[in-house]
Write a protein that holds these residues in place. Structure first.
Motif, PDB file in Angstrom:
ATOM      1  N   GLU A  62       0.888  -1.132  -0.410  1.00 47.46           N
ATOM      2  CA  GLU A  62       0.372  -0.292  -0.122  1.00 47.46           C
ATOM      3  C   GLU A  62       0.669   1.377  -0.127  1.00 47.46           C
ATOM      4  OE1 GLU A  62      -3.214   2.655   2.396  1.00 47.46           O
ATOM      5  OE2 GLU A  62      -2.755   0.267   3.793  1.00 47.46           O
ATOM      6  N   THR A  65       3.042   2.036  -3.405  1.00 50.56           N
ATOM      7  CA  THR A  65       1.518   2.205  -4.440  1.00 50.56           C
ATOM      8  C   THR A  65       1.228   3.254  -4.081  1.00 50.56           C
ATOM      9  OG1 THR A  65       0.176   0.461  -4.346  1.00 50.56           O
ATOM     10  CG2 THR A  65      -0.860   1.870  -5.213  1.00 50.56           C
ATOM     11  N   ALA A  94      -2.863  -1.658  -8.251  1.00 45.21           N
ATOM     12  CA  ALA A  94      -3.865  -0.915  -7.545  1.00 45.21           C
ATOM     13  C   ALA A  94      -3.232   0.381  -8.978  1.00 45.21           C
ATOM     14  CB  ALA A  94      -2.342  -0.170  -6.288  1.00 45.21           C
ATOM     15  N   LYS A  97      -5.616   0.116 -11.994  1.00 49.23           N
ATOM     16  CA  LYS A  97      -6.607  -0.376 -11.447  1.00 49.23           C
ATOM     17  C   LYS A  97      -7.581  -1.455 -13.067  1.00 49.23           C
ATOM     18  CE  LYS A  97      -7.381   4.650 -10.244  1.00 49.23           C
ATOM     19  NZ  LYS A  97      -6.701   4.649  -9.892  1.00 49.23           N
TER      20      LYS A  97
END
Length: 105
Positions: A62, A65, A94, A97
């Motif tokens: 996360e 990203t 991510a 998409k």
């Protein structure tokens, strides 16, 4: 740009192998290396820094990203690599998409 995750199956050679991969990222033209993980991510970053590359160490997918979203421009190339256990595909998913429909064994 290269996003490099820790490789967990290397045993006693792990530190040197991670440093070497960081070095290679610089030798092959990466301008920025994002090293994802903990102790071995530091080795990736040290190898890349020694090759003259700007580096960032991040703890998880996360954060990686979020880090990547800021500097990416149209036409930039991002290489994402790490052990399957690190699930680095989540970063690609991510950023693009797009759903990941399967992983090859």
């Amino acid at each position: 740009m290269a996003v490099l995750g820790e490789m967990v199956e290397l045993g006693d050679e792990a530190a040197k192998a991670h440093w070497d991969v960081g070095q290679m990222a610089g030798q092959y033209g990466a301008n920025i290396v994002g090293a994802v993980g903990a102790e071995m991510a530091k080795q990736l970053a040290l190898g890349a820094a020694d090759a003259g590359v700007d580096v960032a160490i991040v703890r998880d997918n996360e954060t990686a990203t979020d880090f990547l979203k800021r500097p990416l421009l149209p036409g930039d190339v991002v290489i994402i690599k790490g052990s399957r256990g690190g699930m680095r595909w989540q970063i690609a998913q991510a950023l693009t998409k797009q759903e990941i429909t399967g992983i090859l064994s």
